[in-house]
Design an enzyme around this catalytic site. Structure first.
Site, short mmCIF file in Angstrom:
data_model
loop_
_atom_site.label_atom_id
_atom_site.label_comp_id
_atom_site.label_asym_id
_atom_site.label_seq_id
_atom_site.Cartn_x
_atom_site.Cartn_y
_atom_site.Cartn_z
CG ASP A 241 -0.25 -0.05 2.55
OD1 ASP A 241 0.96 0.26 2.61
OD2 ASP A 241 -0.91 -0.39 3.54
CB ALA A 242 0.10 4.85 0.29
#
Length: 130
Positions: A12-13
């Protein structure tokens, strides 16, 4: 057992493995388990037999991050008339990071549950009994 390097697209980020991607890792582990035991899904599909996920339970314990290397360990916990319950773990540096219990069901082309073929059952039972 499969060894997997974590790539950027797995995360994810924040650089942590995106939670749903563990399902992909577990799918790869089950596919490898089948193939290592002489069970090939493409041959089963030629006979109008498939396996589908019916239930997935996942417990996230420790984060796995971009560029980590993990092992995906797959074991059969139970085999029924039409279902197989797998227990799977993602392990990094001998620490369990994620655990899953995945139930798959044997189905025909109409997605109706059917009995697991004896040949498949026997190959799994040989692995369990080793």
């Amino acid at each position: 057992v499969i060894t997997k390097k974590i790539y950027y697209h797995d995360t994810d980020a924040g650089g942590v493995v995106y939670y749903a991607n563990y399902l992909k890792f577990f799918e790869e582990g089950r596919t490898q388990y089948f193939e290592e035991n002489g069970i090939y899904t493409e041959k089963l599909l030629d006979e109008n037999i498939a396996f589908v996920v019916a239930k997935a339970e996942i417990e996230y314990k420790k984060p796995v991050r971009y560029k980590d290397v993990v092992d995906v360990i797959t074991d059969v916990e139970q085999i029924g008339n039409s279902s197989i319950v797998f227990v799977q773990r993602v392990i990094k540096n001998n620490i369990v990071c994620c655990k899953g219990k995945i139930t798959i069901v044997c189905v025909n082309t109409q997605l109706k549950p059917i009995r697991i073929p004896d040949a498949v059952r026997n190959l799994i039972m040989e692995e369990i009994n080793e």
